[in-house]
Design a protein around this motif. Structure first.
Motif, PDB file in Angstrom:
ATOM      1  N   MET A   1       0.883  -1.179   0.198  1.00 48.69           N
ATOM      2  CA  MET A   1       0.245   0.069  -0.056  1.00 48.69           C
ATOM      3  C   MET A   1       0.858   1.306  -0.048  1.00 48.69           C
ATOM      4  SD  MET A   1      -2.816   1.452   2.966  1.00 48.69           S
ATOM      5  CE  MET A   1      -4.162  -0.446   2.449  1.00 48.69           C
ATOM      6  N   ALA A   2       0.993   1.714  -1.063  1.00 45.79           N
ATOM      7  CA  ALA A   2       1.230   2.936  -0.980  1.00 45.79           C
ATOM      8  C   ALA A   2       1.132   3.999  -0.157  1.00 45.79           C
ATOM      9  CB  ALA A   2       0.977   4.673  -2.107  1.00 45.79           C
ATOM     10  N   GLY A   3       2.436   4.823   0.733  1.00 45.27           N
ATOM     11  CA  GLY A   3       2.208   5.720   1.526  1.00 45.27           C
ATOM     12  C   GLY A   3       2.021   7.137   1.446  1.00 45.27           C
ATOM     13  N   THR A   4       1.715   8.093   2.530  1.00 47.21           N
ATOM     14  CA  THR A   4       1.280   9.731   2.061  1.00 47.21           C
ATOM     15  C   THR A   4       2.712  10.163   2.660  1.00 47.21           C
ATOM     16  OG1 THR A   4      -0.480   9.899   4.003  1.00 47.21           O
ATOM     17  CG2 THR A   4      -1.130   9.534   2.148  1.00 47.21           C
ATOM     18  N   VAL A   5       2.768  11.452   1.506  1.00 49.67           N
ATOM     19  CA  VAL A   5       3.770  12.564   2.817  1.00 49.67           C
ATOM     20  C   VAL A   5       3.469  13.527   3.587  1.00 49.67           C
ATOM     21  CG1 VAL A   5       4.391  15.129   1.275  1.00 49.67           C
ATOM     22  CG2 VAL A   5       3.844  13.533  -0.047  1.00 49.67           C
ATOM     23  N   THR A   6       4.514  13.224   4.291  1.00 47.30           N
ATOM     24  CA  THR A   6       4.025  13.422   6.051  1.00 47.30           C
ATOM     25  C   THR A   6       3.582  14.591   5.742  1.00 47.30           C
ATOM     26  OG1 THR A   6       5.699  11.977   6.538  1.00 47.30           O
ATOM     27  CG2 THR A   6       4.935  14.126   8.455  1.00 47.30           C
ATOM     28  N   GLY A  92      14.398  12.357  -4.071  1.00 46.13           N
ATOM     29  CA  GLY A  92      14.097  12.556  -5.112  1.00 46.13           C
ATOM     30  C   GLY A  92      12.439  12.375  -5.869  1.00 46.13           C
ATOM     31  N   LYS A  93      12.525  11.923  -6.800  1.00 47.32           N
ATOM     32  CA  LYS A  93      11.339  11.718  -7.121  1.00 47.32           C
ATOM     33  C   LYS A  93      10.860  10.164  -7.275  1.00 47.32           C
ATOM     34  CE  LYS A  93      12.039  14.871 -11.427  1.00 47.32           C
ATOM     35  NZ  LYS A  93      12.320  15.945 -12.451  1.00 47.32           N
ATOM     36  N   GLY A  94      11.950   9.480  -6.271  1.00 43.19           N
ATOM     37  CA  GLY A  94      11.468   8.615  -6.052  1.00 43.19           C
ATOM     38  C   GLY A  94      11.723   7.074  -7.050  1.00 43.19           C
ATOM     39  N   ARG A  95      12.799   7.370  -8.137  1.00 42.36           N
ATOM     40  CA  ARG A  95      13.264   6.216  -8.843  1.00 42.36           C
ATOM     41  C   ARG A  95      13.816   4.368  -7.716  1.00 42.36           C
ATOM     42  NH1 ARG A  95      16.814   7.087 -13.645  1.00 42.36           N
ATOM     43  NH2 ARG A  95      15.114   8.149 -14.824  1.00 42.36           N
ATOM     44  N   ALA A 118       8.591  15.675  -3.278  1.00 44.36           N
ATOM     45  CA  ALA A 118       8.231  14.085  -2.466  1.00 44.36           C
ATOM     46  C   ALA A 118       6.834  13.869  -2.930  1.00 44.36           C
ATOM     47  CB  ALA A 118       8.244  14.510  -0.990  1.00 44.36           C
ATOM     48  N   GLU A 119       5.849  15.378  -3.686  1.00 39.11           N
ATOM     49  CA  GLU A 119       4.637  15.062  -4.020  1.00 39.11           C
ATOM     50  C   GLU A 119       4.562  14.455  -5.410  1.00 39.11           C
ATOM     51  OE1 GLU A 119       2.632  18.954  -4.089  1.00 39.11           O
ATOM     52  OE2 GLU A 119       2.739  18.540  -2.707  1.00 39.11           O
ATOM     53  N   LEU A 120       6.053  14.524  -6.430  1.00 39.71           N
ATOM     54  CA  LEU A 120       5.781  13.900  -7.567  1.00 39.71           C
ATOM     55  C   LEU A 120       6.462  12.314  -6.991  1.00 39.71           C
ATOM     56  CD1 LEU A 120       8.216  16.151  -9.765  1.00 39.71           C
ATOM     57  CD2 LEU A 120       5.859  15.291 -10.015  1.00 39.71           C
ATOM     58  N   ALA A 121       7.028  12.188  -6.012  1.00 35.38           N
ATOM     59  CA  ALA A 121       7.834  10.441  -5.567  1.00 35.38           C
ATOM     60  C   ALA A 121       6.448   9.617  -5.286  1.00 35.38           C
ATOM     61  CB  ALA A 121       8.521  11.319  -4.238  1.00 35.38           C
ATOM     62  N   GLN A 122       5.476  10.816  -4.141  1.00 34.05           N
ATOM     63  CA  GLN A 122       4.037  10.342  -4.324  1.00 34.05           C
ATOM     64  C   GLN A 122       3.032  10.105  -5.214  1.00 34.05           C
ATOM     65  OE1 GLN A 122       3.325   8.785  -0.900  1.00 34.05           O
ATOM     66  NE2 GLN A 122       1.596   7.698  -2.071  1.00 34.05           N
TER      67      GLN A 122
END
Length: 239
Positions: A1-6, A92-95, A118-122
């Motif tokens: 399950m994906a998390g959320t930006v703090t 970064g963007k989460g790669r 962080a929002e792009l990573a999410q």
């Protein structure tokens, strides 16, 4: 399950403009993600005291990340993969976070100070998870790497040249302190190790290698050098 930006760090940093589409990396084309691009450190400033130590953003070449993880597994870590929390500081963007989630870690955590990144990573995590590619739970934490609330149990700390100088020294001090009583619970993989000197005190280098990139990555990458090293470290065990 994906998390959320703090939410506590939600207001930190300005929103990033989405980069103009121009020959996206094949990884993004294939998966529908947005991890490509190069952003200098001064463009990632968020008004934080550590802004001047941001190394900038560029995503790790997928083949180089996978090569480093293969090398890490071959080095016989103390625990099974499923026991480790994978933590990418400066995600970064989460790669790297997406790629790590293929390995069935207990959890994959990406830590990023810049709200826009962080929002792009999410967003990328949500695309990746919806497509069924995440075999580990993923959580993106927007905040200061030095203030992370450490998860219990073994951790694999991943670094792709995220910080310079003072921040890297302080992060390594935190690693020594956090795992002083359980050194077997810490593994570190450091790619493009420009601040490798900070690991000279209290750590042993397990391996060092210039991991080759695939031809696809070699053509697509904007800044990755074929000679860039990857290293793995462990805390010295008390004799």
């Amino acid at each position: 399950m994906a998390g959320t930006v703090t939410s506590a760090a939600k207001s930190m940093g300005r929103k990033l403009r989405r980069p103009e589409v121009r020959g996206a990396h094949p990884f993004d084309v294939h998966h529908g993600t947005m991890t490509d691009g190069v952003i200098p450190g001064h463009d990632l400033a968020v008004g934080h005291a550590n802004d001047r130590f941001i190394a900038g953003y560029a995503a790790v070449p997928p083949s180089r990340f996978r090569g480093a993880m293969k090398k890490w597994l071959e080095s016989r870590p103390a625990h099974d993969v499923g026991d480790y929390t994978f933590i990418d500081f400066g995600c970064g963007k989460g790669r790297a976070v997406l790629l790590a989630s293929e390995m069935r870690f207990r959890e994959v955590v990406g830590v990023e100070l810049n709200t826009g990144l962080a929002e792009l990573a999410q967003e990328n995590v949500e695309v990746w998870t919806k497509a069924g590619k995440a075999l580990s739970p993923i959580r993106i934490v927007c905040g200061d790497a030095l203030q992370l609330e450490w998860p219990a149990g073994p951790c694999l700390v991943y670094l792709y040249n995220p910080f310079q100088g003072q921040v890297m020294r302080k992060l390594v001090e935190r690693l020594r302190s956090r795992f002083a009583e359980s050194p077997c619970d810490l593994e570190v993989v450091y790619q493009k190790p420009e601040q490798a000197a900070v690991f000279e005190d209290g750590f042993e280098m397990v391996w060092c290698e210039a991991i080759a990139m695939s031809e696809e990555d070699r053509v697509a990458e904007l800044v990755a050098d074929p000679k860039d090293e990857s290293r793995a470290y462990r805390l010295h065990r008390a004799s």
